[in-house]
Design a protein around this motif. Sequence first.
Motif, PDB file in Angstrom:
ATOM      1  N   PRO A 615     -56.881 -27.742 -17.430  1.00  0.00           N
ATOM      2  CA  PRO A 615     -57.233 -27.032 -16.082  1.00  0.00           C
ATOM      3  C   PRO A 615     -56.468 -25.687 -16.363  1.00  0.00           C
ATOM      4  O   PRO A 615     -56.464 -24.625 -15.795  1.00  0.00           O
ATOM      5  CB  PRO A 615     -57.029 -27.677 -14.946  1.00  0.00           C
ATOM      6  CG  PRO A 615     -55.835 -28.668 -15.355  1.00  0.00           C
ATOM      7  CD  PRO A 615     -56.521 -28.987 -16.881  1.00  0.00           C
ATOM      8  N   TRP A 616     -55.091 -25.609 -17.043  1.00  0.00           N
ATOM      9  CA  TRP A 616     -54.273 -24.462 -17.410  1.00  0.00           C
ATOM     10  C   TRP A 616     -54.712 -23.693 -18.514  1.00  0.00           C
ATOM     11  O   TRP A 616     -55.563 -24.102 -19.310  1.00  0.00           O
ATOM     12  CB  TRP A 616     -52.909 -25.079 -17.291  1.00  0.00           C
ATOM     13  CG  TRP A 616     -52.537 -25.897 -18.486  1.00  0.00           C
ATOM     14  CD1 TRP A 616     -52.225 -25.276 -19.611  1.00  0.00           C
ATOM     15  CD2 TRP A 616     -52.662 -27.265 -18.361  1.00  0.00           C
ATOM     16  NE1 TRP A 616     -52.072 -26.668 -20.630  1.00  0.00           N
ATOM     17  CE2 TRP A 616     -52.252 -27.930 -19.783  1.00  0.00           C
ATOM     18  CE3 TRP A 616     -52.560 -28.301 -17.458  1.00  0.00           C
ATOM     19  CZ2 TRP A 616     -52.198 -29.190 -19.958  1.00  0.00           C
ATOM     20  CZ3 TRP A 616     -52.621 -29.458 -17.880  1.00  0.00           C
ATOM     21  CH2 TRP A 616     -52.531 -29.952 -19.193  1.00  0.00           C
ATOM     22  N   ILE A 617     -54.109 -22.449 -18.752  1.00  0.00           N
ATOM     23  CA  ILE A 617     -54.355 -21.714 -19.697  1.00  0.00           C
ATOM     24  C   ILE A 617     -53.347 -21.927 -20.906  1.00  0.00           C
ATOM     25  O   ILE A 617     -52.180 -21.616 -20.824  1.00  0.00           O
ATOM     26  CB  ILE A 617     -54.431 -20.180 -19.296  1.00  0.00           C
ATOM     27  CG1 ILE A 617     -55.470 -20.091 -18.151  1.00  0.00           C
ATOM     28  CG2 ILE A 617     -54.599 -19.374 -20.583  1.00  0.00           C
ATOM     29  CD1 ILE A 617     -55.462 -18.610 -17.627  1.00  0.00           C
ATOM     30  N   ASN A 618     -53.658 -22.359 -21.962  1.00  0.00           N
ATOM     31  CA  ASN A 618     -52.833 -22.555 -23.281  1.00  0.00           C
ATOM     32  C   ASN A 618     -53.035 -21.116 -24.106  1.00  0.00           C
ATOM     33  O   ASN A 618     -54.411 -20.668 -24.202  1.00  0.00           O
ATOM     34  CB  ASN A 618     -53.401 -23.731 -23.997  1.00  0.00           C
ATOM     35  CG  ASN A 618     -52.852 -24.759 -23.612  1.00  0.00           C
ATOM     36  OD1 ASN A 618     -51.498 -24.790 -22.817  1.00  0.00           O
ATOM     37  ND2 ASN A 618     -53.348 -26.184 -23.681  1.00  0.00           N
ATOM     38  N   THR A 619     -51.900 -20.509 -24.366  1.00  0.00           N
ATOM     39  CA  THR A 619     -51.860 -19.208 -25.176  1.00  0.00           C
ATOM     40  C   THR A 619     -51.560 -19.423 -26.433  1.00  0.00           C
ATOM     41  O   THR A 619     -51.950 -18.839 -27.524  1.00  0.00           O
ATOM     42  CB  THR A 619     -51.132 -18.605 -24.575  1.00  0.00           C
ATOM     43  OG1 THR A 619     -49.638 -18.855 -24.150  1.00  0.00           O
ATOM     44  CG2 THR A 619     -51.635 -17.999 -23.027  1.00  0.00           C
ATOM     45  N   ASP A 620     -50.608 -20.326 -26.818  1.00  0.00           N
ATOM     46  CA  ASP A 620     -49.785 -20.460 -28.252  1.00  0.00           C
ATOM     47  C   ASP A 620     -50.005 -22.142 -28.558  1.00  0.00           C
ATOM     48  O   ASP A 620     -49.786 -23.171 -27.765  1.00  0.00           O
ATOM     49  CB  ASP A 620     -48.438 -20.103 -28.190  1.00  0.00           C
ATOM     50  CG  ASP A 620     -48.615 -18.427 -28.041  1.00  0.00           C
ATOM     51  OD1 ASP A 620     -48.978 -17.537 -28.936  1.00  0.00           O
ATOM     52  OD2 ASP A 620     -48.089 -17.941 -27.011  1.00  0.00           O
ATOM     53  N   TYR A 621     -49.763 -22.149 -29.579  1.00  0.00           N
ATOM     54  CA  TYR A 621     -49.581 -23.782 -30.420  1.00  0.00           C
ATOM     55  C   TYR A 621     -48.730 -23.811 -31.633  1.00  0.00           C
ATOM     56  O   TYR A 621     -48.751 -22.597 -32.285  1.00  0.00           O
ATOM     57  CB  TYR A 621     -51.154 -24.196 -30.784  1.00  0.00           C
ATOM     58  CG  TYR A 621     -52.034 -24.364 -29.743  1.00  0.00           C
ATOM     59  CD1 TYR A 621     -52.368 -25.423 -28.914  1.00  0.00           C
ATOM     60  CD2 TYR A 621     -53.025 -23.167 -29.666  1.00  0.00           C
ATOM     61  CE1 TYR A 621     -53.230 -25.309 -28.069  1.00  0.00           C
ATOM     62  CE2 TYR A 621     -53.794 -23.093 -28.851  1.00  0.00           C
ATOM     63  CZ  TYR A 621     -53.954 -24.270 -27.834  1.00  0.00           C
ATOM     64  OH  TYR A 621     -55.171 -24.533 -26.993  1.00  0.00           O
ATOM     65  N   GLU A 622     -48.007 -24.514 -31.397  1.00  0.00           N
ATOM     66  CA  GLU A 622     -46.829 -24.903 -32.520  1.00  0.00           C
ATOM     67  C   GLU A 622     -47.076 -25.964 -33.354  1.00  0.00           C
ATOM     68  O   GLU A 622     -47.475 -27.066 -32.630  1.00  0.00           O
ATOM     69  CB  GLU A 622     -45.372 -25.142 -31.856  1.00  0.00           C
ATOM     70  CG  GLU A 622     -44.907 -23.732 -31.304  1.00  0.00           C
ATOM     71  CD  GLU A 622     -43.505 -23.837 -30.573  1.00  0.00           C
ATOM     72  OE1 GLU A 622     -43.052 -22.661 -29.973  1.00  0.00           O
ATOM     73  OE2 GLU A 622     -42.944 -24.942 -30.492  1.00  0.00           O
ATOM     74  N   ILE A 623     -47.135 -26.125 -34.769  1.00  0.00           N
ATOM     75  CA  ILE A 623     -47.491 -27.077 -35.413  1.00  0.00           C
ATOM     76  C   ILE A 623     -46.080 -27.409 -36.291  1.00  0.00           C
ATOM     77  O   ILE A 623     -45.373 -26.817 -36.735  1.00  0.00           O
ATOM     78  CB  ILE A 623     -48.455 -26.698 -36.571  1.00  0.00           C
ATOM     79  CG1 ILE A 623     -49.603 -25.981 -35.968  1.00  0.00           C
ATOM     80  CG2 ILE A 623     -48.726 -27.680 -37.619  1.00  0.00           C
ATOM     81  CD1 ILE A 623     -49.721 -24.585 -35.372  1.00  0.00           C
ATOM     82  N   TYR A 624     -45.894 -28.929 -36.256  1.00  0.00           N
ATOM     83  CA  TYR A 624     -44.849 -29.597 -36.694  1.00  0.00           C
ATOM     84  C   TYR A 624     -45.392 -30.535 -37.860  1.00  0.00           C
ATOM     85  O   TYR A 624     -46.284 -31.191 -37.747  1.00  0.00           O
ATOM     86  CB  TYR A 624     -43.877 -30.202 -35.550  1.00  0.00           C
ATOM     87  CG  TYR A 624     -43.344 -29.285 -34.615  1.00  0.00           C
ATOM     88  CD1 TYR A 624     -42.098 -28.857 -34.706  1.00  0.00           C
ATOM     89  CD2 TYR A 624     -44.135 -28.800 -33.362  1.00  0.00           C
ATOM     90  CE1 TYR A 624     -41.485 -27.978 -33.804  1.00  0.00           C
ATOM     91  CE2 TYR A 624     -43.733 -28.007 -32.591  1.00  0.00           C
ATOM     92  CZ  TYR A 624     -42.246 -27.636 -32.829  1.00  0.00           C
ATOM     93  OH  TYR A 624     -41.737 -26.804 -31.782  1.00  0.00           O
ATOM     94  N   ILE A 662     -48.362 -24.555 -25.652  1.00  0.00           N
ATOM     95  CA  ILE A 662     -47.883 -23.894 -24.612  1.00  0.00           C
ATOM     96  C   ILE A 662     -48.784 -22.973 -23.918  1.00  0.00           C
ATOM     97  O   ILE A 662     -49.593 -22.315 -24.273  1.00  0.00           O
ATOM     98  CB  ILE A 662     -46.910 -22.770 -25.404  1.00  0.00           C
ATOM     99  CG1 ILE A 662     -45.893 -23.518 -26.424  1.00  0.00           C
ATOM    100  CG2 ILE A 662     -45.885 -22.092 -24.481  1.00  0.00           C
ATOM    101  CD1 ILE A 662     -45.160 -22.767 -27.281  1.00  0.00           C
ATOM    102  N   GLY A 663     -48.733 -23.250 -22.339  1.00  0.00           N
ATOM    103  CA  GLY A 663     -49.555 -22.606 -21.508  1.00  0.00           C
ATOM    104  C   GLY A 663     -49.013 -22.324 -20.283  1.00  0.00           C
ATOM    105  O   GLY A 663     -47.451 -22.455 -19.971  1.00  0.00           O
ATOM    106  N   TYR A 664     -49.781 -21.884 -19.413  1.00  0.00           N
ATOM    107  CA  TYR A 664     -49.329 -21.468 -17.993  1.00  0.00           C
ATOM    108  C   TYR A 664     -50.482 -21.619 -16.975  1.00  0.00           C
ATOM    109  O   TYR A 664     -51.692 -21.611 -17.271  1.00  0.00           O
ATOM    110  CB  TYR A 664     -48.572 -20.248 -18.025  1.00  0.00           C
ATOM    111  CG  TYR A 664     -49.602 -19.116 -17.840  1.00  0.00           C
ATOM    112  CD1 TYR A 664     -50.123 -18.398 -17.001  1.00  0.00           C
ATOM    113  CD2 TYR A 664     -50.296 -18.827 -19.456  1.00  0.00           C
ATOM    114  CE1 TYR A 664     -51.203 -17.467 -17.069  1.00  0.00           C
ATOM    115  CE2 TYR A 664     -51.229 -17.802 -19.613  1.00  0.00           C
ATOM    116  CZ  TYR A 664     -51.863 -17.338 -18.257  1.00  0.00           C
ATOM    117  OH  TYR A 664     -52.506 -16.111 -18.355  1.00  0.00           O
TER     118      TYR A 664
END
Length: 892
Positions: A615-624, A662-664
């Motif tokens: 339900p939140w907005i994810n803007t970025d993703y980090e890959i490990y 990563i979202g908000y």
Amino acid sequence: MFGFYYKKNILIKNLLIFLFLIPVSILASHNRGGEITYLHLGGNTYEFTITTCTDVGPQAQADRNELYIDYGDGVIDTLVRTQTDPQILSHQVNTYKGIHTYSSAGTYTITMTDPNRNANILNIKGGNSDTEIFALKSELVISPFAGNNNNSVQFDECPCPAIACVGKIYCYNPQAVDPDNDSLSYELVAPLTTDNNGIVVSMGIPTTYQFPQDVGGGSVSIDPLSGTFCWDAPTMIGEYNFTIRINEWRNGIYVGYVIRDVQLTVMGNCNNTPPTISSPPEICVVAGENINFNVTTNDVDGNNVSLSASGNPFTVGSNAATFPNVTGFGTATSNFNWNTTCNHIKPGNYQVLFAVQDNGNPVFSNYSQTIIKIIPPKVIGVSANPFGNGVNVTWNQSTCPNTEGYHIYRTTNPNFTMPDCCDNPNPIGVGFTKIGTVFGNTTTTFFDNSSLSLGIDYCYIITAFYNINQVESCPSDTSCANLKKEVPILTHVTVNETDVVNGIDSVMWSKPTELDTNQFPGPYHYKVYRGFNNITLNTYIGQTASQNLLYQTDTIINDLGINTESTQHYYRVELYYTFNGADSLVGTSNSGSSIFLTTTPNDNVILLKWTENVPWINTDYEIYRASNASGPFSLIGTSTIKSYLDTGLVNGAEYCYYVKSIGYYSNPSIINPIENLSQRVCESPFDFTPPCPPVLSLEGDCEIGENILTWTNPNNDCADDVVSYNLYFTSVEGDTMSLIATFDSQFDTTYIHSLNGSVAGCYSVTAFDSIQYNNESDSSNFVCFDNCPLFSLPNVFTPNGDGDNDLFMALLPIRQIESINLEVYNRWGQVVYATKDPYFNWDGRHRESGEPVSDGVYYYLCSVNTIRLSGIETIDLTGFIHIFDNTGEISK
């Protein structure tokens, strides 16, 4: 007036033959131009008008009181001339009218033909224009999708006379007006004639027709929107033709055309200069606003000028535009005035053509066009207010009573730039989503409860639509709302442990800080539910401890002992308060899922993709990434989309991954940033990608009977791992190919192939990468070569045993022959010898008796089966054999 059905091609051809048999002096009225127009009378009934411009001087010894018209549905009719209008320079406009009813909807081509096209038109057959039929054509589309009530364009200007001068720019406009306010477009086309079957066709370019500038010099243009034709400037005196096709469009749908044929007379040097005129090129107003401007014309020669205007704003019925026709010496000014209303809203634009004509010698005209766009008023008073789990959107009723309804758009990005209202703004193009439509001018509310989330700002705009949803108003101003924090807000669904059996998901949420605790008094607790999707979210996994005060409640729970390795899980949180000793539901959070990561290996790469529903907005993703599932993991890249390609890897090595989102929420009271982890996934790259194919070439030699094949090494161009090749062959083009050779070295790129002396066949080659992966490329290009069969027979032999020419045999060499069927006949038609062997040897003895045949002439038939690329092809040979001195002996 009469009508009849006909077998079209035969009757028209015969009709033209009949007309050609009549002396031209009897028929001559010398056509200079014209068109066919039509008006809808009702149902499928139309009134058709043929307008022609003819010479009526001393050379025109007769007029045409009747013309034939072909309605395009199998009916030819005779139209009687109803009106004549004399023009200057011994010209005359003729009008012929008729009524016709069509039996059904369809597309109909209406034509008229006449043998009398003027002579000496320089750009038609080099001046031999009188050998070409004069023809006119229009098209009528009767369709329920475009309306069955279409009228063709009508003309305020007759097609003659048209006069230009050498060295002077000449402009002409047909001043077409569409009674239905359809949009018009214009194009220059070749004039019409008929083919050998009497069918109306366009003249061939450039064999029969050349555009005026190709003969008379200068440059020619036509404005596709206004229809103004200009020739800048003719350099040669004479007669010329130009033909304009006017297309009609209704709501973007083509609904017919009219072709106007015009003959232009270019005179010698003239002292007159065309007058000038200008008007605003484009005007955009909101319906209800007034349009008012002056148009001025000037004539440097001081001639008397007449200023007028035409266009659909003058024919809209009530509240039509006004523009008084005026005259003046050297200059004239008139005022355009239009009080627009909501009824003037339509798809497309209005076109106004301002025309000026002087009274010089010759008479010159000039034109200026103004495009008017009338847009609906913007919806005002938009207000968005949260209500429960939704947003109630309201707005003011449109001031236009013909509003048919409203579209509702929504976005979560308040930072957008909407184009100007006159530039056809598209809300979807700036990030909005259309979430609903309501019908009726008075319907001014909409409740949005389509999966809204707490903590997100939702912004709304409204548009009104008209003309069966063909016209949409400019978007309203924006109103935004945020759901109240009266229920839990899910913030985290993160995988803490990856395992098939003992996996762990952690679920976290934000407290409902705007809850009315007087209405819902404590104590409070939360219950958490799990599912495999939003539909199955009903598995109870636990609850928090009960607390008297809401702020004291826990906001985290761990879901233990689940399969997080191969399964994605969804969660929701419910808030309860205790009332009369029983649990009572306050409200439910939106659902959210864990991030589920999948991997796809390929040659030295691994493609990562992941899914989530939050339900939140994810803007970025980090890959490990790590070398094993236990770690340590290192950040290797970021992405703003739900995929990532990890490159430069070693095939066969293990690589393990997880993804952090990563979202908000837009509500500042909720934790920011919101970070969640996927499960861990391990994968090894594997080469599934075949190399690119080689490029194959062939050099064939019929005489030697071999094909030399060579191909490129892909490692020198588009690959780096080719180690071997397969060569495929078929002896017949189009048949299935078979493997004929393999090559274990990347450098082995040549092969010589022979099939018993035949070179007919097709080849292709493929490349393989390493033995470990053994990926085969696509086939190379196919190359083919054909045989050059050779087989011939002598015409004499002497079977007398002297060792010289004792046997009848095919002349050597024999090449690429599969078999033959040879029969030798005596003079009585008896077969004395037969064989199927191309390498036969006949000693001159009869096939049955074994005795030598008598000397003489014998006839043979020989079918030769040659080996060709297409298969076995048979060639028939016939001829005579002369036998001399036949003793039946052959040399030993």
